[in-house]
Design a protein around this motif. Structure first.
Motif, mmCIF file in Angstrom:
data_model
loop_
_atom_site.group_PDB
_atom_site.id
_atom_site.type_symbol
_atom_site.label_atom_id
_atom_site.label_comp_id
_atom_site.label_asym_id
_atom_site.label_seq_id
_atom_site.Cartn_x
_atom_site.Cartn_y
_atom_site.Cartn_z
ATOM 1 N N GLY A 122 -0.292 -6.178 1.416
ATOM 2 C CA GLY A 122 -0.843 -7.021 0.362
ATOM 3 C C GLY A 122 -2.222 -7.500 0.743
ATOM 4 O O GLY A 122 -2.885 -6.913 1.589
ATOM 5 N N TYR A 123 -2.635 -8.567 0.092
ATOM 6 C CA TYR A 123 -3.963 -9.127 0.328
ATOM 7 C C TYR A 123 -3.802 -10.498 0.979
ATOM 8 O O TYR A 123 -2.716 -11.066 0.945
ATOM 9 C CB TYR A 123 -4.727 -9.189 -0.986
ATOM 10 C CG TYR A 123 -4.773 -7.835 -1.643
ATOM 11 C CD1 TYR A 123 -5.727 -6.894 -1.279
ATOM 12 C CD2 TYR A 123 -3.796 -7.457 -2.572
ATOM 13 C CE1 TYR A 123 -5.728 -5.629 -1.842
ATOM 14 C CE2 TYR A 123 -3.803 -6.197 -3.149
ATOM 15 C CZ TYR A 123 -4.774 -5.284 -2.780
ATOM 16 O OH TYR A 123 -4.780 -4.028 -3.320
ATOM 17 N N ALA A 124 -4.899 -10.993 1.534
ATOM 18 C CA ALA A 124 -4.896 -12.206 2.363
ATOM 19 C C ALA A 124 -3.651 -13.081 2.166
ATOM 20 O O ALA A 124 -2.880 -13.282 3.103
ATOM 21 C CB ALA A 124 -6.164 -12.994 2.109
ATOM 22 N N GLY B 79 1.348 -2.506 -7.962
ATOM 23 C CA GLY B 79 1.181 -2.147 -6.560
ATOM 24 C C GLY B 79 0.938 -0.678 -6.247
ATOM 25 O O GLY B 79 0.897 -0.302 -5.074
ATOM 26 N N LYS B 80 0.715 0.161 -7.268
ATOM 27 C CA LYS B 80 0.494 1.585 -6.975
ATOM 28 C C LYS B 80 -0.786 1.777 -6.159
ATOM 29 O O LYS B 80 -0.787 2.446 -5.124
ATOM 30 C CB LYS B 80 0.415 2.393 -8.285
ATOM 31 C CG LYS B 80 1.672 2.307 -9.126
ATOM 32 C CD LYS B 80 1.568 3.104 -10.412
ATOM 33 C CE LYS B 80 0.473 2.623 -11.346
ATOM 34 N NZ LYS B 80 0.675 1.282 -11.912
ATOM 35 N N THR B 81 -1.866 1.173 -6.640
ATOM 36 C CA THR B 81 -3.140 1.327 -5.923
ATOM 37 C C THR B 81 -3.065 0.701 -4.535
ATOM 38 O O THR B 81 -3.569 1.262 -3.553
ATOM 39 C CB THR B 81 -4.281 0.702 -6.748
ATOM 40 O OG1 THR B 81 -4.394 1.419 -7.985
ATOM 41 C CG2 THR B 81 -5.602 0.758 -6.013
ATOM 42 N N THR B 82 -2.399 -0.443 -4.455
ATOM 43 C CA THR B 82 -2.236 -1.101 -3.157
ATOM 44 C C THR B 82 -1.506 -0.181 -2.182
ATOM 45 O O THR B 82 -1.907 -0.037 -1.018
ATOM 46 C CB THR B 82 -1.454 -2.419 -3.331
ATOM 47 O OG1 THR B 82 -2.132 -3.217 -4.299
ATOM 48 C CG2 THR B 82 -1.350 -3.171 -2.024
ATOM 49 N N GLY C 263 4.289 3.539 -13.464
ATOM 50 C CA GLY C 263 4.789 2.172 -13.531
ATOM 51 C C GLY C 263 3.738 1.289 -14.148
ATOM 52 O O GLY C 263 2.580 1.694 -14.277
ATOM 53 N N PRO C 264 4.150 0.087 -14.540
ATOM 54 C CA PRO C 264 3.215 -0.813 -15.234
ATOM 55 C C PRO C 264 2.009 -1.173 -14.362
ATOM 56 O O PRO C 264 2.077 -1.092 -13.133
ATOM 57 C CB PRO C 264 4.058 -2.039 -15.548
ATOM 58 C CG PRO C 264 5.387 -1.839 -14.921
ATOM 59 C CD PRO C 264 5.485 -0.480 -14.375
ATOM 60 N N ASN C 265 0.938 -1.578 -15.007
ATOM 61 C CA ASN C 265 -0.276 -1.997 -14.290
ATOM 62 C C ASN C 265 -0.029 -3.215 -13.414
ATOM 63 O O ASN C 265 0.745 -4.094 -13.774
ATOM 64 C CB ASN C 265 -1.379 -2.357 -15.280
ATOM 65 C CG ASN C 265 -2.165 -1.132 -15.681
ATOM 66 O OD1 ASN C 265 -2.312 -0.204 -14.882
ATOM 67 N ND2 ASN C 265 -2.655 -1.116 -16.902
#
Ligand SMILES: Nc1ncnc2c1ncn2[C@@H]1O[C@H](COP(=O)(O)OP(=O)(O)O)[C@@H](O)[C@H]1O
Ligand SMILES: [Mg+2]
Lengths: 240, 289
Positions: A13-15, A42-45, A37-39
């Motif tokens: 994840g992020y910070a 977490g796909k790009t992550t 999956g929906p926008n």
């Protein structure tokens, strides 16, 4: 089929915001898989974590039998795991040809780069027409072609495409999808993120539905659900 | 008047060459990392002092001195990157933080140099002896060498960043670091490369300058402000614009010194910079963003 990529229990994840809550998926050698999956789920992550732009907080990523968890992005590309990221703007002031030449940067990409450049041109003739044009003056579709072309110049063992047709006109979408199918036909293993599940089913043997940072289900092409069932997965059970 | 004007223009050309060499090093780091290296001048000084020690004190000859001076500047530059810039990559205020850390490095180097080498003035021997004439104005051959060398170095840099794999990777990292990483470019290593090259340029400039001015702890930091004006004046970007700005500023400075004297020159240069930024926010030669 031996596993080319094996993602085991990855959290990242992020910070302050955890996004992925334990992802398991794999890609076989010679296989193409799809993610949908929906926008914002977490796909790009996930793809950034696989490519080393983000470091997982736990879990393991194996590529070609090698542990690449937390490795540098450049080392991951050098191993042959290459990604064309979502909405890639590339290098605004660089010309098309210059960018493609530079993309053959990693040692594995240097031998035979001229041949690969010809392959990219045959895949995307428009890039050949726009050799000297700067990346920032390209249309969205052309930039997407350049982005995929760059990834091909890296001589990938596994190619990741994150929403390669996002925001394009239907005609350009079709053009890019043909090119992606052609890449798959040439035998490059793929992970493709797309919203259009029908396209993914035509391209890939297996699909993963990513929801709220987890793999919500895995779909096999051979017993794929019908259109309505897929729509239900997408828009959630709240529709019922 | 004629008798003064030509020598003034020639000294403007020399200043312009000096600023072009300095500004190209500064903009190499700026375009790759988006950071201003305030220790660039101090790196020039480091180069000059090491060159002096090796060539004069140890008597190993000017060439060995040059190599040692440039080498010392590169080591110091890479250390600055590793210790004072790298910890702040990805920080939202990286640019401001590194203003402070590189300024600190500059002060530390300058003070360190005066402690180690003491206050006595030193001078490096000239690379070439004798005099030449430029438009009838007598100039030392060493100064003429600097005037010729500056465009050669700029052309070499232009070729390097435009045509070579490693030079292109510097531009790629500067324009889009994550895309660069995803085609296999090692971004942190590229940052070190930018600092190393820039420091090599600083070292070269320092040793060349050390034989036309006295080598003092302020050798490089004195002209740094004007070199920074050049980079901003040029529009923070292309090598050509930066070079053009260097010669404009060099000429302006020489003419202002002639007409107004040393005292008012810096103030007028700053006024010119402010005016340029008001009317052309992207610099004198910069294109609209
Ligand atoms: N740089 C970032 N910093 C913080 N949160 C982010 C960042 N990028 C994405 N997110 C958040 O992570 C979640 C997952 O986003 P993303 O991986 O882009 O989803 P997808 O690709 O499935 O649309 C979203 O809630 C998004 O807001
Ligand atoms: Mg996405």
């Amino acid at each position: 089929m031996s596993r080319l990529l094996d993602v085991q229990g990855v959290r990242a994840g992020y910070a302050t915001v955890p996004v992925l809550h334990g992802i398991d998926l794999h890609v076989g050698d010679g296989e193409a898989i799809g993610l949908f999956g929906p926008n914002g789920h977490g796909k790009t992550t996930l793809l950034h974590t696989i490519s080393g732009l983000l470091t997982p907080t736990s879990g393991t990523i194996l590529f070609d039998g090698q542990d690449i968890t937390g490795a540098k992005p450049s080392a991951i590309v050098a191993a042959g795991l290459v990604q064309a990221q979502q909405g890639n703007t590339l290098f605004g002031d660089m010309g098309v040809e210059e960018t493609l030449e530079l993309a053959a940067f990693s040692p594995r990409a240097r031998d035979g780069w001229q041949t690969r450049l010809e392959e990219v041109h045959s895949l995307f003739p428009r890039l050949a027409e726009r050799r000297r044009q700067r990346a920032k003056t390209l249309s969205g579709g052309e930039r997407q072609m350049l982005s995929i072309g760059c990834s091909m110049m890296c001589n990938p063992r596994l190619l990741i495409l994150d929403e390669p047709t996002l925001g394009l006109s239907p005609r350009l979408k079709a053009e890019l999808r043909d090119a992606i199918s052609e890449i798959a036909r040439r035998g490059v293993p793929l992970i493709v993120v797309e919203q259009d599940v029908e396209f993914l089913l035509a391209l890939a043997g297996r699909l993963y539905l990513v929801e709220q940072g987890e793999v919500a289900s895995e779909i096999d092409r051979d017993n794929a659900p019908d259109h309505q069932e897929i729509m239900d997965m997408y828009f959630g059970k709240q529709a019922h | 008047m004629d008798g003064v004007l030509i020598p003034t223009l020639v000294s403007g050309l020399l200043l312009g060459s000096l600023y072009a060499l300095m500004a190209s090093g500064l903009s190499l780091i700026w375009t790759t990392l988006g950071v201003f290296n305030f220790a660039h001048g101090a790196l020039m000084t480091v180069g000059a002092y090491f060159a002096w020690t090796v060539s004069e004190q140890l008597g190993l000859g000017l060439f060995t001195g040059f190599v040692a001076g440039i080498g010392a500047a590169v080591i110091a530059g890479v250390l600055i990157e590793l210790l004072l810039v790298r910890p702040f990559y990805g920080n939202r205020s990286m640019m401001l933080i590194t203003v402070m850390t590189t300024l600190a490095a500059s002060t530390i180097l300058e003070r360190g140099i005066s402690i180690i080498w003491g206050p006595r003035l030193k001078q490096l021997p000239r690379v070439v002896e004798g005099q030449v004439e430029i438009f009838g104005a007598p100039v030392s051959a060493h100064e003429a060498l600097i005037i010729v060398l500056a465009p050669v170095v700029l052309l070499a840099l232009w070729w390097y960043t435009g045509r070579t794999r490693s030079g292109r990777s510097l531009r790629a990292v500067g324009q889009n670091a994550s895309s660069a990483a995803l085609i296999g470019i090692d971004v942190p290593r590229t940052f070190s490369l930018a600092f190393g090259l820039s420091a090599a340029l600083a070292g070269l400039t320092g040793v060349l300058l050390g034989s036309i001015r006295f080598v003092t702890p302020g050798l490089g930091t004195d002209p740094l402000v004007n070199a920074m004006i050049v980079v901003i004046f040029g529009g923070l970007g292309s090598m050509g614009a930066t070079a053009g700005a260097a010669y404009v500023i060099g000429m302006m400075e020489a003419l202002l010194i002639l007409w107004l004297g040393l005292y008012w020159t810096p103030a007028v240069l700053f006024m010119a910079l402010i005016l340029v930024l008001v009317f052309r926010p992207n610099g004198l030669f910069g294109r609209a963003a």
